[in-house]
Design a protein around this motif. Structure first.
Motif, PDB file in Angstrom:
ATOM      1  N   ALA A   1     -15.173  19.658  16.776  1.00 40.77           N
ATOM      2  CA  ALA A   1     -15.353  21.334  15.910  1.00 40.77           C
ATOM      3  C   ALA A   1     -16.581  21.479  16.842  1.00 40.77           C
ATOM      4  O   ALA A   1     -17.269  21.331  15.882  1.00 40.77           O
ATOM      5  N   LEU A   2     -16.802  23.066  17.145  1.00 40.98           N
ATOM      6  CA  LEU A   2     -18.200  23.225  17.375  1.00 40.98           C
ATOM      7  C   LEU A   2     -17.984  24.473  16.857  1.00 40.98           C
ATOM      8  O   LEU A   2     -17.652  26.040  16.663  1.00 40.98           O
ATOM      9  N   VAL A   3     -19.388  24.226  16.299  1.00 35.59           N
ATOM     10  CA  VAL A   3     -20.450  25.749  16.068  1.00 35.59           C
ATOM     11  C   VAL A   3     -21.955  26.270  15.980  1.00 35.59           C
ATOM     12  O   VAL A   3     -22.196  25.993  16.925  1.00 35.59           O
ATOM     13  N   ASP A   4     -21.617  27.504  16.101  1.00 37.78           N
ATOM     14  CA  ASP A   4     -22.356  28.233  16.379  1.00 37.78           C
ATOM     15  C   ASP A   4     -23.473  28.310  15.641  1.00 37.78           C
ATOM     16  O   ASP A   4     -23.944  28.261  14.417  1.00 37.78           O
ATOM     17  N   PRO A   5     -25.005  27.730  16.207  1.00 42.61           N
ATOM     18  CA  PRO A   5     -26.461  27.379  15.637  1.00 42.61           C
ATOM     19  C   PRO A   5     -27.128  28.423  15.313  1.00 42.61           C
ATOM     20  O   PRO A   5     -28.035  29.171  15.891  1.00 42.61           O
ATOM     21  N   LEU A   6     -26.567  29.831  14.553  1.00 42.86           N
ATOM     22  CA  LEU A   6     -26.411  30.817  14.061  1.00 42.86           C
ATOM     23  C   LEU A   6     -27.610  30.728  13.270  1.00 42.86           C
ATOM     24  O   LEU A   6     -27.958  29.670  11.755  1.00 42.86           O
ATOM     25  N   PRO A   7     -28.363  31.852  13.222  1.00 43.57           N
ATOM     26  CA  PRO A   7     -29.664  31.989  11.520  1.00 43.57           C
ATOM     27  C   PRO A   7     -28.258  31.428  10.298  1.00 43.57           C
ATOM     28  O   PRO A   7     -26.747  32.225  10.365  1.00 43.57           O
ATOM     29  N   THR A   8     -28.315  31.197   8.839  1.00 50.95           N
ATOM     30  CA  THR A   8     -27.231  31.031   8.253  1.00 50.95           C
ATOM     31  C   THR A   8     -27.075  32.165   7.446  1.00 50.95           C
ATOM     32  O   THR A   8     -25.959  32.218   7.251  1.00 50.95           O
ATOM     33  N   SER A   9     -28.485  33.286   7.363  1.00 50.32           N
ATOM     34  CA  SER A   9     -27.392  34.508   7.543  1.00 50.32           C
ATOM     35  C   SER A   9     -26.046  35.120   7.451  1.00 50.32           C
ATOM     36  O   SER A   9     -25.523  35.611   7.590  1.00 50.32           O
ATOM     37  N   GLU A  10     -26.085  34.347   9.215  1.00 52.46           N
ATOM     38  CA  GLU A  10     -25.445  35.132  10.229  1.00 52.46           C
ATOM     39  C   GLU A  10     -24.323  34.309  10.304  1.00 52.46           C
ATOM     40  O   GLU A  10     -23.172  34.537  10.779  1.00 52.46           O
ATOM     41  N   ARG A  11     -23.920  32.783   9.391  1.00 48.83           N
ATOM     42  CA  ARG A  11     -22.765  32.514   9.137  1.00 48.83           C
ATOM     43  C   ARG A  11     -22.416  31.512   8.176  1.00 48.83           C
ATOM     44  O   ARG A  11     -22.964  30.376   7.519  1.00 48.83           O
ATOM     45  N   PRO A  12     -21.349  32.971   7.725  1.00 46.20           N
ATOM     46  CA  PRO A  12     -21.308  32.258   6.008  1.00 46.20           C
ATOM     47  C   PRO A  12     -20.492  30.928   6.767  1.00 46.20           C
ATOM     48  O   PRO A  12     -20.475  29.949   4.944  1.00 46.20           O
ATOM     49  N   ASP A  13     -19.679  31.022   7.568  1.00 48.12           N
ATOM     50  CA  ASP A  13     -18.510  29.965   6.348  1.00 48.12           C
ATOM     51  C   ASP A  13     -17.725  29.271   7.993  1.00 48.12           C
ATOM     52  O   ASP A  13     -16.476  28.507   7.777  1.00 48.12           O
ATOM     53  N   ALA A  14     -18.279  29.090   8.738  1.00 48.57           N
ATOM     54  CA  ALA A  14     -18.056  28.008  10.397  1.00 48.57           C
ATOM     55  C   ALA A  14     -17.785  27.218  10.091  1.00 48.57           C
ATOM     56  O   ALA A  14     -16.150  26.197  10.697  1.00 48.57           O
ATOM     57  N   LEU A  15     -18.122  26.705   8.543  1.00 50.02           N
ATOM     58  CA  LEU A  15     -17.909  25.208   8.445  1.00 50.02           C
ATOM     59  C   LEU A  15     -16.684  24.642   7.698  1.00 50.02           C
ATOM     60  O   LEU A  15     -15.917  23.736   8.766  1.00 50.02           O
ATOM     61  N   LEU A  16     -16.379  25.462   6.917  1.00 50.14           N
ATOM     62  CA  LEU A  16     -15.012  25.639   6.750  1.00 50.14           C
ATOM     63  C   LEU A  16     -14.033  25.785   7.181  1.00 50.14           C
ATOM     64  O   LEU A  16     -13.456  25.916   7.551  1.00 50.14           O
ATOM     65  N   ALA A  17     -14.388  26.867   8.105  1.00 52.61           N
ATOM     66  CA  ALA A  17     -13.364  27.023   9.361  1.00 52.61           C
ATOM     67  C   ALA A  17     -12.965  25.701  10.569  1.00 52.61           C
ATOM     68  O   ALA A  17     -11.160  25.972  10.885  1.00 52.61           O
ATOM     69  N   ALA A  18     -13.875  25.396  10.750  1.00 53.37           N
ATOM     70  CA  ALA A  18     -14.152  24.204  11.727  1.00 53.37           C
ATOM     71  C   ALA A  18     -13.088  22.980  11.224  1.00 53.37           C
ATOM     72  O   ALA A  18     -12.197  22.428  12.105  1.00 53.37           O
ATOM     73  N   VAL A  19     -13.378  22.404   9.718  1.00 59.47           N
ATOM     74  CA  VAL A  19     -12.919  21.541   8.973  1.00 59.47           C
ATOM     75  C   VAL A  19     -11.434  22.217   8.445  1.00 59.47           C
ATOM     76  O   VAL A  19     -10.336  21.043   8.500  1.00 59.47           O
ATOM     77  N   ARG A  20     -11.528  22.909   8.396  1.00 61.27           N
ATOM     78  CA  ARG A  20      -9.433  23.529   7.653  1.00 61.27           C
ATOM     79  C   ARG A  20      -9.409  23.651   8.825  1.00 61.27           C
ATOM     80  O   ARG A  20      -7.707  23.678   9.093  1.00 61.27           O
ATOM     81  N   ALA A  21      -9.633  23.919   9.670  1.00 61.48           N
ATOM     82  CA  ALA A  21      -8.271  24.116  11.780  1.00 61.48           C
ATOM     83  C   ALA A  21      -8.073  22.621  11.618  1.00 61.48           C
ATOM     84  O   ALA A  21      -7.032  22.528  13.390  1.00 61.48           O
ATOM     85  N   HIS A  22      -8.958  21.673  11.706  1.00 63.44           N
ATOM     86  CA  HIS A  22      -8.247  20.211  12.412  1.00 63.44           C
ATOM     87  C   HIS A  22      -7.781  19.809  10.604  1.00 63.44           C
ATOM     88  O   HIS A  22      -7.514  18.520  10.785  1.00 63.44           O
ATOM     89  N   GLY A  23      -6.993  20.623   9.857  1.00 66.89           N
ATOM     90  CA  GLY A  23      -6.380  20.080   8.857  1.00 66.89           C
ATOM     91  C   GLY A  23      -6.557  19.520   7.544  1.00 66.89           C
ATOM     92  O   GLY A  23      -5.824  18.458   6.815  1.00 66.89           O
ATOM     93  N   VAL A  24      -8.219  18.978   7.644  1.00 68.50           N
ATOM     94  CA  VAL A  24      -8.930  18.484   6.570  1.00 68.50           C
ATOM     95  C   VAL A  24      -8.589  19.216   5.255  1.00 68.50           C
ATOM     96  O   VAL A  24      -8.708  18.609   4.246  1.00 68.50           O
ATOM     97  N   LEU A  25      -8.622  20.333   5.209  1.00 71.51           N
ATOM     98  CA  LEU A  25      -9.406  20.919   3.615  1.00 71.51           C
ATOM     99  C   LEU A  25      -7.987  21.890   3.812  1.00 71.51           C
ATOM    100  O   LEU A  25      -7.097  22.572   5.185  1.00 71.51           O
TER     101      LEU A  25
END
Length: 227
Positions: free
Chosen positions: A203-227
């Protein structure tokens, strides 16, 4: 495929070295002119880019660049040179480099704690795999996040870097997980995407500033059925 382990990259994925005006505003170029905001941002990009060469180098420094994440001495040598070639005085380059390798200067993404805690709470193994030449564990320990990580694999300790399949294999062995039951989350298609060579999901996430990327990690693991 059932995901039994999630491997996370560090820089640009779980944490980010943020632009901090308290230690960038006093920087000047070699003529003494203060750097403007765009020049400061470019310095940060050059210090944290996951791949790709950022300045022209002679053979001596090219070797250091190519092997920077395998040897702390080479890492220091090349990044001070990159900063110097970017227009900083040598003493300023040394000072800024000290910030780069200080785990306390790195900021976790807003959902880093939530994701690590939730993934570990599901009984899924968690690993951190980084091409890096300094110890990042204190960044986790200082925030109580180390308890959610089962294994760290750092390139300078193992003498192998992503995308070499061997470094993924090292982490997977420590997590006791088959490649096909693992997910790699990272900000570099080139480096982190190497996990697919072994059959792991990516799963690829964008290395944006932290203030601009609130939930990309959550989206990544959810997309793969982890959560």
């Amino acid at each position: 495929m059932t995901i039994q382990a999630v491997m996370f990259d560090f820089s640009g994925t779980l944490f980010r070295l943020e632009q901090d005006e308290t230690w960038l505003t006093d920087l000047t170029d070699d003529t003494g002119r203060p750097l403007d905001i765009d020049e400061q941002a470019e310095l940060m990009r050059r210090m944290t880019a996951p791949s790709g060469q950022v300045v022209e180098l002679d053979p001596e420094y090219q070797f250091a660049w190519d092997n920077r994440d395998l040897d702390p001495a080479l890492h220091h040598k090349i990044y001070v040179e990159v900063l110097r070639k970017s227009g900083l005085h040598p003493e300023q380059a040394e000072s800024l480099y000290g910030r780069l390798i200080d785990p306390a200067e790195w900021t976790p993404y807003p959902d880093t704690e939530t994701v690590l805690k939730a993934v570990a709470g599901k009984g899924v193994k968690v690993g951190v795999l980084s091409n890096i030449a300094f110890d990042i564990r204190p960044a986790f320990t200082a925030r109580g996040l180390d308890e959610f990580v089962d294994a760290f694999v750092l390139s300078f300790e193992e003498k192998v870097i992503k995308p070499d399949p061997e470094v993924f294999r090292i982490l997977l062995d420590r997590l006791g997980t088959a490649p096909e039951n693992a997910l790699m989350v990272g900000d570099s298609e080139e480096a982190d995407g190497g996990a697919r060579t072994l059959g792991s999901a990516f799963a690829l996430v964008d290395p944006l500033p932290t203030s601009e990327r609130p939930d990309a990690l959550l989206a990544a693991v959810r997309a793969h059925g982890v959560l």
